[in-house]
Enzyme design. Structure first.
Site, PDB file in Angstrom:
ATOM      1  N   HIS A  19       0.695  -1.131   0.113  1.00 42.34           N
ATOM      2  CA  HIS A  19      -0.150  -0.148   0.041  1.00 42.34           C
ATOM      3  C   HIS A  19       0.767   1.348  -0.046  1.00 42.34           C
ATOM      4  O   HIS A  19       0.608   2.127  -0.570  1.00 42.34           O
ATOM      5  CB  HIS A  19      -0.766  -0.049   1.354  1.00 42.34           C
ATOM      6  N   LYS A  43     -17.969  -7.151   7.063  1.00 38.14           N
ATOM      7  CA  LYS A  43     -17.249  -7.883   7.949  1.00 38.14           C
ATOM      8  C   LYS A  43     -16.341  -7.138   9.149  1.00 38.14           C
ATOM      9  O   LYS A  43     -16.197  -5.989   9.026  1.00 38.14           O
ATOM     10  CB  LYS A  43     -16.031  -8.574   7.172  1.00 38.14           C
ATOM     11  N   ARG A  92      -2.167  -6.145  -8.769  1.00 39.30           N
ATOM     12  CA  ARG A  92      -0.850  -6.877  -8.688  1.00 39.30           C
ATOM     13  C   ARG A  92      -0.664  -7.923  -9.749  1.00 39.30           C
ATOM     14  O   ARG A  92       0.418  -7.892 -10.009  1.00 39.30           O
ATOM     15  CB  ARG A  92      -0.946  -7.383  -7.350  1.00 39.30           C
ATOM     16  N   SER A 130      -3.224  -7.915   2.372  1.00 43.16           N
ATOM     17  CA  SER A 130      -3.535  -7.571   3.984  1.00 43.16           C
ATOM     18  C   SER A 130      -4.107  -9.192   4.547  1.00 43.16           C
ATOM     19  O   SER A 130      -3.944  -9.440   5.638  1.00 43.16           O
ATOM     20  CB  SER A 130      -4.542  -6.769   4.118  1.00 43.16           C
TER      21      SER A 130
HETATM   22  O1  PNS Z   1      -8.965  -2.940   0.209  1.00 43.58           O
HETATM   23  P1  PNS Z   1     -10.354  -3.262  -0.495  1.00 43.58           P
HETATM   24  O2  PNS Z   1     -11.168  -4.069   0.570  1.00 43.58           O
HETATM   25  O3  PNS Z   1      -9.941  -4.070  -1.699  1.00 43.58           O
HETATM   26  O4  PNS Z   1     -11.109  -1.951  -0.943  1.00 43.58           O
HETATM   27  C1  PNS Z   1     -12.394  -2.204  -1.454  1.00 43.58           C
HETATM   28  C2  PNS Z   1     -13.075  -0.956  -1.413  1.00 43.58           C
HETATM   29  C3  PNS Z   1     -13.001  -0.108  -0.233  1.00 43.58           C
HETATM   30  C4  PNS Z   1     -12.306   0.196  -2.609  1.00 43.58           C
HETATM   31  C5  PNS Z   1     -14.444  -1.034  -1.911  1.00 43.58           C
HETATM   32  O5  PNS Z   1     -15.104  -2.148  -1.210  1.00 43.58           O
HETATM   33  C6  PNS Z   1     -15.619   0.072  -1.901  1.00 43.58           C
HETATM   34  O6  PNS Z   1     -15.254   0.891  -2.713  1.00 43.58           O
HETATM   35  N1  PNS Z   1     -16.446   0.045  -0.891  1.00 43.58           N
HETATM   36  C7  PNS Z   1     -17.215   1.140  -0.688  1.00 43.58           C
HETATM   37  C8  PNS Z   1     -18.687   0.888  -1.013  1.00 43.58           C
HETATM   38  C9  PNS Z   1     -19.013   0.915  -2.630  1.00 43.58           C
HETATM   39  O7  PNS Z   1     -18.716   1.872  -3.109  1.00 43.58           O
HETATM   40  N2  PNS Z   1     -19.267  -0.138  -3.374  1.00 43.58           N
HETATM   41  C10 PNS Z   1     -19.584  -0.152  -4.672  1.00 43.58           C
HETATM   42  C11 PNS Z   1     -18.521  -0.617  -5.649  1.00 43.58           C
HETATM   43  S1  PNS Z   1     -18.683  -0.629  -7.244  1.00 43.58           S
END
Ligand code: PNS
Length: 175
Positions: A19, A43, A92, A130
């Site tokens: 990150h 979660k 990645r 993570s």
């Molecule tokens: O680190 P991650 O868990 O891969 O991040 C995922 C994240 C936070 C970018 C994604 O889950 C997110 O944007 N969540 C907020 C809710 C949202 O906007 N959902 C619609 C996604 S198309």
């Protein structure tokens, strides 16, 4: 000239060196980069939102154009709120691509003015996540060089790993 503000959203549970690598790369191409930590509702995270924010702030202090914030709800709504025109995400491996493509296109449908920018972390972080860091730490393995020292220390405190991998007794063999 218009400043380009980008957000780097994620769970960061916990923050990894991968990150940080991406944040450094992003800080070089955007005028302002906001690391936006998601308040997970589905979660239960290992680290609370406050803990994740504190660690992220400590580790991003060195970049003057990087700030840390938290958000809940739709990411695109948060991006509009902070006047961001881009979303930074890391890719990645090919396995990331499908999920990231789906998310980027769905976000574009929700907010067409918001661009998703993908960047690749350094090769040594291409297998780092993570989830794996949590799992390795929980099982007593070494996460040195995968996460910053502050995260390693907090993980150790949190998990109170009693038995180190090296200390597990060897299985008895038949003669
Ligand atoms: O680190 P991650 O868990 O891969 O991040 C995922 C994240 C936070 C970018 C994604 O889950 C997110 O944007 N969540 C907020 C809710 C949202 O906007 N959902 C619609 C996604 S198309």
């Amino acid at each position: 000239m218009k400043k380009v503000v980008a957000i780097y959203p994620g769970s960061f549970d916990p923050l990894t060196n991968g990150h940080l690598d991406l944040i450094e790369r992003g800080s070089k191409i955007f005028d302002e980069l906001i690391v936006a930590i998601l308040r997970n509702t589905e979660k239960t995270p290992l680290f609370s939102l406050g803990e994740r924010r504190e660690m992220m702030e400590a580790m991003t202090e060195r970049w003057r154009n990087v700030t840390v914030d938290t958000f809940e709800g739709l990411m695109v709504d948060y991006a509009v709120k902070v006047d961001a025109s881009a979303v930074l995400r890391g890719i990645r491996a090919i396995s990331d691509y499908e999920y990231e493509l789906q998310m980027a296109l769905m976000n574009r449908k929700l907010q067409p003015s918001l661009e998703t920018v993908f960047m690749m972390p350094a090769e040594q972080y291409s297998y780092l996540s993570s989830r794996l860091v949590r799992e390795i730490a929980q099982l007593g393995g070494s996460i040195k060089s995968l996460v910053p020292e502050i995260v390693e220390q907090r993980l150790r405190e949190k998990l109170e790993v009693a038995v180190k991998f090296q200390e597990t007794p060897k299985p008895k063999r038949k003669k």
